[in-house]
Enzyme design. Structure first.
Site, PDB file in Angstrom:
ATOM      1  CE  LYS A 221      -4.250  -1.811   1.415  1.00  0.00           C
ATOM      2  NZ  LYS A 221      -5.213  -1.471   2.962  1.00  0.00           N
ATOM      3  NE  ARG A 255      -7.670  -8.733   1.116  1.00  0.00           N
ATOM      4  CZ  ARG A 255      -7.855  -7.873   0.462  1.00  0.00           C
ATOM      5  NH1 ARG A 255      -7.354  -6.884   0.122  1.00  0.00           N
ATOM      6  NH2 ARG A 255      -8.631  -7.832  -1.068  1.00  0.00           N
TER       7      ARG A 255
END
Length: 279
Positions: A221, A255
């Site tokens: 991210k 995740r």
């Protein structure tokens, strides 16, 4: 601490890895990479072989500012893939990344095992009651607004306090509707800026007041690649570092796009933990 997935009890006292399979053309990292059945099957097999306990499929990109996708388009994208994977890998534990109850119900009926809702039921008033009827584990994420608006909604007086209040209300509603297995997701990058993301990661244990498993998704991210001034495809090392911090701070599921490296993180941390018992 266990969850019931299609009749199998999954023990989350040891952290588990959830592999990401994006079938959207516009996801921030791997959008458009898996365009046909062969690519999808090969990537899924790779993740399962590497040690993923769960595979998470999403057909609606939730990156900031993502285009809206109709429910018909989401169905057309995801239902054939669920059917494909369940037929090829009968023991697979599929998590469905959707905020729509109709998609959730259709996918569970095809053999999926978990619903992963970025809105915690806020974007579909029927979601929580439908998941309760389906009797499957429910991942509820913290987010304000929608993928189209969340970027401008990162104002908090007390981030952790407001998140705990949010989850307390959502968990109460979920329990009232018969959902037994609940996992909370802090929602890194969802209505949170980079400073807030790092503060949240550092204080992750403060969410343990909910006494529920925590899922952390920081894989590649912007909190990583923008901080390091690199691109998302170069952010594996940074992802491994933050995944390690997440597990040390109480995450039960991480995740990720890169399963092998995440499994290695957990394996090393487990060995480190076991070594302490000899002191």
């Amino acid at each position: 601490m266990t969850i019931n997935c299609n009749g199998s009890l999954i023990d989350l006292s040891t952290p588990k890895v959830m592999g990401i399979l994006n079938i959207t053309p516009d996801s921030f990292y791997d959008g458009g990479l898996y365009k046909n059945e062969t690519q999808i099957l090969n990537q899924t097999e790779k993740m399962l072989t590497a040690g993923a306990t769960f595979i998470d499929i999403g057909a609606y990109s939730s990156r900031p500012g993502a285009d809206h996708v109709s429910i018909e388009e989401e169905k057309n994208r995801i239902l054939p893939i669920v059917e494909l994977l369940v037929n090829r890998f009968p023991e697979i534990l599929l998590s469905i990344d959707t905020f729509r109850s109709e998609i959730a119900k259709s996918c569970i009926n095809l053999g999926a095992a978990i619903i992963n809702d970025i809105s915690g039921g806020s974007l579909d008033p029927d979601m929580i009651s439908v998941v309760g009827e389906l009797k499957v584990p429910y991942i509820m994420m913290h987010m304000k607004g929608s993928p189209q608006t969340m970027k401008d909604l990162d104002q908090y007086d007390d981030l952790i306090g407001e998140m705990n209040l949010y989850f307390a209300k959502k968990v109460f509603e979920a329990r009232k509707n018969g959902i037994n297995d609940i996992i909370i997701d802090p929602g890194f990058g969802f209505a949170k800026n980079s400073t807030q993301n790092f503060n949240l990661l550092q204080n992750l244990k403060l969410l343990k007041v909910q006494e529920l498993p925590i899922l952390v998704g920081v894989s590649r991210k912007s909190m990583i690649y923008k901080t390091l001034n690199i691109k998302a495809h170069m952010a594996l090392n940074g992802t491994s570092v933050l995944n390690t911090v997440a597990v040390l701070n109480g995450a039960s599921i991480i995740r990720v796009h890169d399963v092998k490296e995440a499994v290695e993180c957990i394996s090393l941390l487990n060995t480190l933990k076991e070594s302490n018992s000899y002191n």
